[in-house]
Design a protein around this motif. Structure first.
Motif: not given
Length: 286
Positions: A166-177
């Motif tokens: 969950q944290l990994l996907v959130v981290a990827v989402a933050v990078v994309v944003a």
């Protein structure tokens, strides 16, 4: 011959630059295709099953690069065009990777300039990864002739099931944003002037190209920011069904009040980003 010299020679290679130019043209065409799919999504009639192609009954073509590649795969001479696109995008990825290797030994001493140089290198690595990912998508579309939306959703579900997924996907989402914010800022500041050689054009045409490129960067940045928000929310709420990337973000916009007008504006801006791609392919700096 050292790594730095080899990377310099690779980055300056005429053959690699020609492949990169082909990749930039293909990248621009992908943006035009995504813009067209987004426009169709914005003005679809309620209950319409979509742009079809060879997706099968009830399947819609997704308004993202995967959907654009699927449309291309189903077109006449689509297989040949896709393989050319694979070669071009792979060339782009290698070119960006060579740029990183070429500059890694000239990083300034500790200080503000060093952080700026490191940030630029990180962005270049991310850009190379994006081009590489699109090259893989194009290769898969060549083989399968269709979209991988279900596989992408399954991958997200699988990652969310990992310990710490969950944290990994959130981290990827933050990078994309974050990339979206960077692109939007780049557009507002017109910070792409060192990437385009517009000297052959008249002052009026140079100004027009700059404004079109600015609009494209800002709109693409907003789209990526929306993608990061949608995927991040899906991960935070552990709802993989919402993690539909660009297509999911655009559909969320389309269903909102006045969403079709906003989505039409995003489609127009996405199409304008292709102006930058074509201009850089034809008139790169260096």
């Amino acid at each position: 011959m050292g790594t730095g010299q080899a990377a310099h020679d690779a980055a300056a290679s005429t053959t690699l630059r020609r492949f990169a130019a082909v990749g930039l043209v293909g990248y621009g065409l992908l943006h035009l295709a995504v813009a067209w799919l987004a426009l169709q999504l914005a003005w679809r009639e309620t209950g319409t099953t979509g742009t079809g192609g060879n997706q099968g009954p009830g399947r819609e073509t997704t308004a993202d690069p995967s959907g654009a590649l699927s449309v291309l795969a189903g077109s006449p001479s689509g297989t040949v065009a896709l393989w050319v696109l694979v070669a071009g995008l792979a060339g782009l990825a290698l070119w960006q990777a060579a740029e990183v290797l070429r500059h890694h030994r000239s990083v300034p001493p500790p200080g503000r300039a060093r952080w700026s140089a490191l940030a630029r290198m990180v962005r270049t690595v991310a850009t190379a990864a994006v081009y590489g990912y699109l090259a893989v998508l194009a290769a898969r579309a060549t083989v399968t002739g269709g979209q991988q939306r279900d596989e992408e959703q399954s991958a997200v579900r699988g990652v969310l099931g990992w310990p710490g997924g969950q944290l990994l996907v959130v981290a990827v989402a933050v990078v994309v944003a974050g990339v979206g914010v960077h692109l939007a800022q780049k557009g507002v500041r017109a910070a792409f002037g060192d990437e385009l050689d517009l000297a052959p054009f008249s002052p009026r045409l140079r100004r027009l190209i700059q404004v079109l490129c600015q609009a494209g960067f800002v709109t693409k940045g907003v789209a990526l920011l929306l993608v990061g928000g949608v995927v991040g929310w899906a991960a935070a709420t552990v709802d993989p069904e919402q993690a539909n990337g660009l297509d999911g973000a655009l559909r969320t916009i389309a269903d909102a009040p006045y969403g079709r007008w906003l989505l039409s504006a995003i489609a127009a801006g996405t199409a304008l980003f292709s102006v930058y791609c074509f201009a850089r392919a034809r008139h790169p700096v260096g």
